[in-house]
Motif scaffolding. Structure first.
Motif, PDB file in Angstrom:
ATOM      1  N   UNK A   1      -0.691  -8.286 -12.164  1.00 52.56           N
ATOM      2  CA  UNK A   1       0.257  -7.346 -11.555  1.00 52.56           C
ATOM      3  C   UNK A   1      -0.414  -6.008 -11.267  1.00 52.56           C
ATOM      4  N   UNK A   2      -1.387  -5.603 -12.096  1.00 56.03           N
ATOM      5  CA  UNK A   2      -2.102  -4.340 -11.873  1.00 56.03           C
ATOM      6  C   UNK A   2      -2.875  -4.377 -10.552  1.00 56.03           C
ATOM      7  N   UNK A   3      -3.495  -5.525 -10.237  1.00 59.72           N
ATOM      8  CA  UNK A   3      -4.231  -5.643  -8.979  1.00 59.72           C
ATOM      9  C   UNK A   3      -3.263  -5.565  -7.798  1.00 59.72           C
ATOM     10  N   UNK A   4      -2.096  -6.165  -7.947  1.00 55.28           N
ATOM     11  CA  UNK A   4      -1.084  -6.084  -6.890  1.00 55.28           C
ATOM     12  C   UNK A   4      -0.701  -4.637  -6.620  1.00 55.28           C
ATOM     13  N   UNK A   5      -0.532  -3.856  -7.667  1.00 54.95           N
ATOM     14  CA  UNK A   5      -0.166  -2.448  -7.516  1.00 54.95           C
ATOM     15  C   UNK A   5      -1.292  -1.652  -6.871  1.00 54.95           C
ATOM     16  N   UNK A   6      -2.548  -1.909  -7.264  1.00 53.84           N
ATOM     17  CA  UNK A   6      -3.689  -1.220  -6.658  1.00 53.84           C
ATOM     18  C   UNK A   6      -3.789  -1.550  -5.171  1.00 53.84           C
ATOM     19  N   UNK A   7      -3.504  -2.810  -4.814  1.00 52.63           N
ATOM     20  CA  UNK A   7      -3.540  -3.191  -3.408  1.00 52.63           C
ATOM     21  C   UNK A   7      -2.430  -2.489  -2.636  1.00 52.63           C
ATOM     22  N   UNK A   8      -1.241  -2.337  -3.241  1.00 50.61           N
ATOM     23  CA  UNK A   8      -0.130  -1.663  -2.568  1.00 50.61           C
ATOM     24  C   UNK A   8      -0.471  -0.204  -2.289  1.00 50.61           C
ATOM     25  N   UNK A   9      -1.070   0.479  -3.276  1.00 52.74           N
ATOM     26  CA  UNK A   9      -1.435   1.886  -3.111  1.00 52.74           C
ATOM     27  C   UNK A   9      -2.479   2.036  -2.008  1.00 52.74           C
ATOM     28  N   UNK A  10      -3.473   1.155  -2.020  1.00 55.18           N
ATOM     29  CA  UNK A  10      -4.524   1.222  -1.000  1.00 55.18           C
ATOM     30  C   UNK A  10      -3.965   0.949   0.395  1.00 55.18           C
ATOM     31  N   UNK A  11      -3.124  -0.063   0.539  1.00 54.75           N
ATOM     32  CA  UNK A  11      -2.546  -0.402   1.842  1.00 54.75           C
ATOM     33  C   UNK A  11      -1.706   0.743   2.387  1.00 54.75           C
ATOM     34  N   UNK A  12      -0.926   1.373   1.506  1.00 50.65           N
ATOM     35  CA  UNK A  12      -0.087   2.500   1.924  1.00 50.65           C
ATOM     36  C   UNK A  12      -0.938   3.666   2.408  1.00 50.65           C
ATOM     37  N   UNK A  13      -2.007   3.984   1.662  1.00 47.44           N
ATOM     38  CA  UNK A  13      -2.880   5.091   2.054  1.00 47.44           C
ATOM     39  C   UNK A  13      -3.597   4.789   3.364  1.00 47.44           C
ATOM     40  N   UNK A  14      -4.028   3.522   3.553  1.00 44.51           N
ATOM     41  CA  UNK A  14      -4.728   3.152   4.784  1.00 44.51           C
ATOM     42  C   UNK A  14      -3.799   3.252   5.988  1.00 44.51           C
ATOM     43  N   UNK A  15      -2.547   2.893   5.833  1.00 43.47           N
ATOM     44  CA  UNK A  15      -1.595   2.995   6.933  1.00 43.47           C
ATOM     45  C   UNK A  15      -1.358   4.449   7.326  1.00 43.47           C
TER      46      UNK A  15
END
Length: 707
Positions: free
Chosen positions: A294-308
C-alpha cells in the motif's frame, strides 16, 4: 492500468534488464531476437487459452503479431487480427523504417500502433511545423491513406509531454491507425494521463471482440475442507467417498469388454467432478505482484499527481522530482522486493528450491520454435513433423480381454500410498487440473477407491482416451544458437496425475521383473535402483585408471541416441516385452494400450493448443518411459561386450571405452565397434546423433603436449 482489462500492451523503447524487457505479472512478453530490443508486446495470460499467434518478420523496429481466435471470430466473422507495434526511430537522412515497409496492403483487420516520431497537422492542428517536418509527416500519412489505414487519434490530444515544457512543447508523435477491416469494430481511443516514468502518455484502444472470453475460473484446491476444526475427517466428504464405490451410485462396475474404456472414463470423470464441486472457484486476479504494498501505491499516487501538475502549468518541478525519486527507490532499489524475498527464504521448505531457482535465474526472451510461418497452425504442424512424424508401422489396438489378477498382482492401498508419497502435493498437473495432494487426501479418507480404479485398468488392459491426453511443454535446451529451430527444444508431456499414479505402479512391477529376468545390463544406469549418474562416472574413471596403470592408451567415444524416447518402435517394444512371457500378459496388454495413439497439445507462446495424434515413441514426462527405454536398448550393450572394451550408459547416453598400445589403434577399434553398433541401433528404429558424438583420448600428465 486500473479500470481497464488490457489484453495487449505495445511498448516502444522498453526498459531492459540483462538485455531483455522487464517481465509483466500476468503477461507473456513477446520481443524480437535483436542486438537491442526496440519494441515488445505483452500478451495477457487471460486470453492465451482463447487465441494463438505468430510473429511475422518485417524489421527490427517492427513487431508484427498475427492473432487468431481458436473458436469463432475475433471481430464478427473475422478470425484474425494483426497488431503492428513500431518504434520509428529518427536516423540519419530520415527514419529507421520506410513508409513502404510500415504500411502494406492487407485485407486482414490490422492496427498500427506506436511511436512514429513524425508530426501531422491533422492530429496536431495548433502546431507550427517546420516545412521539413510537415513534408515527412505528409509522406507517411499519404501512403497510409493509399493503403486505407485511418488515423484514430483524437485531434489536439497530445501524446508526448516533455519534462521541461519551457524548452519543448507538447506534441503528437504516437499514433494508432486502423484499416477498413477493423475500423467498424473500434469503440474507443482514449488517452490515459497515468505516468509510467516516460514522457509519453498511455493510449488505450478498445475493440468490440467476441473472441476474448472472460478469465477462466479454476478450483481453489487449498480451500477444500478435508477436516473439521477439531481435526476430524469432514463427514460430508467422507460419506460421499464411501458412497462412490457402492454399486448403483457414482462407480459403475465393468463387466464386458465392449465399452470398457468408456465406462472407466465415466467412473474417473465422476470422481474428479465430485472433488471439484467441493472446491470453491478461484478467479484470476488483475494484479499479481506479491511484493507490492500500500505504501508503494501511495508513493505512485503522489508522483502521478505532481507530474500532472507540471504538465498542466509547469509548476512544482522540484516536488515532482522528489516524488519520482521516492517512488522509484521503493521499487528500483528493491526495498519491497528484497523484503518479500527475505520472507520467502525464511519460510521456504525443501520443495521451494525450484521456485527459488525460477526467481533467481537469468531472464530469457520468449522463445517460439518452428521458425517464421503465416499462421499458428502452420507452426504447430512444423513442430509435430519434427518431433512426432507419423509412424511407418503403427500398431493395431489389441482386443480387450479381462485377466483376473492373482493376489500378488492386485493393487493394494499400501502400494498406492508408497506411490503417492514420492510426489509433492503441488507437482505439475495435467489438463484435469487435479493435484497429487487431492489424490493423497482421497486415499487417506477412502483407501479403496484408487486401488479399485487401478485394478480395473490392469485387469482389462486399458488406458482410456481421457488419460492419453497430454500437454506438450516446449522446453528450450540451454546454450543453443537458434531458438527458432525445433532441434533447440525438447517436448515434455504433462499428463493427468491419475495416469502417472498407475504408470508408477506399473513401473515398480516392471523393475522387479527386469531385475529377475536379466532384462537390463549391469552397466546401464539411470532410473534403475542404485545406479545413478555418479555410478556411471566412477565406473568409467576406475576403468580408465586401471588401463593407464597397465601402460595402455585409453580412448572413449560418447554417443547419444537421437530423439530416443520419441522414436521407440511400438511393435519391437511389445515383441521384446512378450518374449518368453517374461512380463505378465496383463502388463504387456496395458503397456500396449498405454502407448497406442496418444494425443498431445503443444504449449508454447502463441500455440493454437490443438490436439494432435501421436502413434510412435513413448512420452517424455512419464515415470514409466525411462524404464521401458532402458529395457528397449539392452541389446546395444550385448553387441559390444568384450574384455578389452568397457561400455556404460545413462538412459539414452552411451560411452564406449577401449584400451590398447596406441591411440591410433583405439580409433580403429572404436570405428569398427561403432559400425557394428549402428547396425544394431538401426534395427531398433533408432540412430545416434552425429552432432553429439565426441571422441576423447585420456592422457596422463606426462603425456600432455603435442599428440
Amino acid at each position: 492500468m486500473k479500470g481497464f482489462d488490457v489484453f495487449f500492451i505495445c511498448v516502444q523503447d522498453p526498459r531492459l534488464f540483462n538485455g531483455q524487457p522487464l517481465r509483466g505479472p500476468g503477461y507473456e512478453c513477446i520481443s524480437l531476437n535483436a542486438e537491442k530490443v526496440q519494441v515488445c508486446t505483452y500478451v495477457s495470460l487471460k486470453v492465451l487459452l482463447d487465441i494463438s499467434f505468430v510473429v511475422v518478420p518485417r524489421d527490427q523496429d517492427i513487431l508484427y503479431l498475427r492473432i487468431f481466435a481458436k473458436e469463432g471470430g475475433l471481430l464478427g466473422n473475422r478470425r484474425s487480427l494483426g497488431i503492428i507495434n513500431i518504434y520509428h526511430r529518427p536516423a540519419k537522412g530520415g527514419h529507421t523504417v520506410t513508409a513502404e515497409t510500415l504500411f502494406t496492403e492487407t485485407n486482414e483487420p490490422t492496427l498500427v500502433v506506436g511511436d512514429l516520431n513524425i508530426h501531422n497537422a491533422y492530429t496536431d492542428p495548433m502546431s507550427d511545423l517546420e516545412p521539413g517536418e510537415r513534408r515527412k509527416g505528409e509522406h507517411y500519412m499519404r501512403l497510409a491513406a493509399l493503403r486505407e489505414d485511418t488515423i484514430i487519434n483524437t485531434p489536439g490530444i497530445y501524446t508526448r509531454f516533455p519534462d521541461n515544457p519551457t524548452l519543448h512543447r507538447p506534441s503528437v508523435i504516437d499514433y494508432t491507425l486502423a484499416n477498413n477491416s477493423v475500423l467498424a469494430k473500434l469503440s474507443k481511443w482514449k488517452d490515459v494521463y497515468q505516468r509510467s516514468g516516460s514522457d509519453h502518455i498511455i493510449i488505450v484502444t478498445e475493440l468490440d471482440s467476441e473472441g476474448m472470453a472472460p478469465p477462466r475460473a479454476s478450483p481453489d484446491w487449498e480451500k477444500i475442507k478435508w477436516r473439521d476444526e477439531e481435526g476430524e475427517p469432514n463427514p460430508v466428504i467422507e460419506s460421499a467417498l464411501q458412497r462412490y464405490l457402492t454399486e448403483g451410485n457414482e462407480y459403475k462396475e465393468i463387466y464386458e469388454a465392449e465399452g470398457a474404456e468408456e465406462r472407466f472414463g465415466d467412473n474417473l470423470e465422476r470422481l474428479i467432478q465430485m472433488v471439484k464441486n467441493w472446491a470453491p472457484q478461484k478467479n484470476p486476479t488483475r494484479w499479481s505482484k506479491a511484493w507490492w504494498t500500500a505504501d508503494i501505491t501511495e508513493l505512485r499516487r503522489v508522483y502521478t499527481s505532481a507530474a500532472q501538475r507540471v504538465r498542466r502549468d509547469g509548476s512544482g518541478v522540484e516536488e515532482r522530482n522528489e516524488a519520482k525519486k521516492a517512488y522509484k527507490s521503493a521499487i528500483d532499489n528493491l526495498m519491497a522486493k528484497r523484503k518479500h524475498w527475505n520472507n520467502f527464504l525464511a519460510s521456504a521448505m525443501k520443495n521451494d528450491v525450484w521456485t527459488a531457482h525460477q526467481f533467481t535465474k537469468q531472464r530469457q526472451s520468449v522463445r517460439i520454435p518452428g521458425g517464421h510461418n503465416n499462421s499458428p497452425d502452420q507452426t504447430s504442424q512444423k513442430i509435430m513433423e519434427h518431433f512426432f512424424p507419423p509412424s511407418d508401422d503403427p500398431i493395431s489396438p489389441r482386443p480387450l480381454l479381462r485377466k483376473e489378477l492373482v493376489n500378488s498382482d492386485g493393487v493394494t492401498a499400501g502400494q498406492v500410498s508408497d506411490t503417492l508419497e514420492k510426489w509433492s502435493n503441488k507437482s505439475a498437473q495435467g489438463s484435469d487440473q487435479v493435484l497429487y495432494g487431492i489424490w493423497k487426501n482421497i486415499h487417506r479418507m477412502q483407501g479403496k477407491i484408487i486401488p479399485k480404479l487401478a485394478e480395473d485398468m490392469l485387469e482389462w488392459g486399458i488406458h482410456p482416451p481421457m488419460l492419453k491426453e497430454s500437454t506438450g511443454i516446449m522446453l528450450p535446451k540451454p546454450g543453443k544458437k537458434d531458438y527458432t529451430d525445433c532441434a533447440s527444444f525438447r517436448v515434455m508431456a504433462l499428463m493427468q496425475t491419475f495416469s502417472k499414479i498407475v504408470e508408477r505402479i506399473v513401473n515398480k512391477r516392471l523393475m522387479a521383473i527386469a531385475y529377475k529376468e536379466d532384462m537390463y545390463c549391469i552397466n546401464q544406469t539411470g532410473n534403475l535402483p542404485q545406479r545413478s549418474t555418479i555410478d556411471a562416472a566412477l565406473s568409467l574413471k576406475h576403468w580408465i585408471r586401471e588401463s593407464q596403470f597397465a601402460g595402455k592408451k585409453t580412448s572413449t567415444v560418447f554417443l547419444n541416441v537421437k530423439g530416443g524416447f520419441d522414436n521407440v518402435n511400438h511393435s519391437k517394444l511389445l515383441d521384446l516385452l512378450g518374449t518368453d512371457e517374461k512380463v505378465p500378459r496383463y502388463l504387456v496388454d496395458w503397456i500396449s494400450n498405454f502407448i497406442h495413439t496418444r494425443q498431445i497439445a503443444l504449449a508454447y507462446p502463441g500455440s493454437p493448443r490443438t490436439s494432435n495424434k501421436v502413434d510412435r515413441g513413448i512420452p517424455h514426462g512419464s515415470p514409466l518411459s525411462p524404464r521401458v527405454f532402458v529395457i528397449y536398448v539392452r541389446a546395444l550393450h550385448t553387441e559390444i561386450e568384450h574384455s578389452d572394451i568397457f561400455t556404460s550408459s545413462y538412459v539414452d547416453d552411451f560411452q564406449i571405452t577401449v584400451a590398447s598400445t596406441s591411440w591410433y589403434r583405439n580409433t580403429k577399434i572404436l570405428e569398427e565397434r561403432i559400425q557394428r553398433l549402428n547396425s544394431t541401433v538401426a534395427g531398433l528404429g533408432l540412430s545416434f546423433s552425429i552432432a553429439k558424438t565426441e571422441l576423447m583420448h585420456w592422457r596422463k600428465p606426462k603425456e600432455k603436449g603435442e599428440r
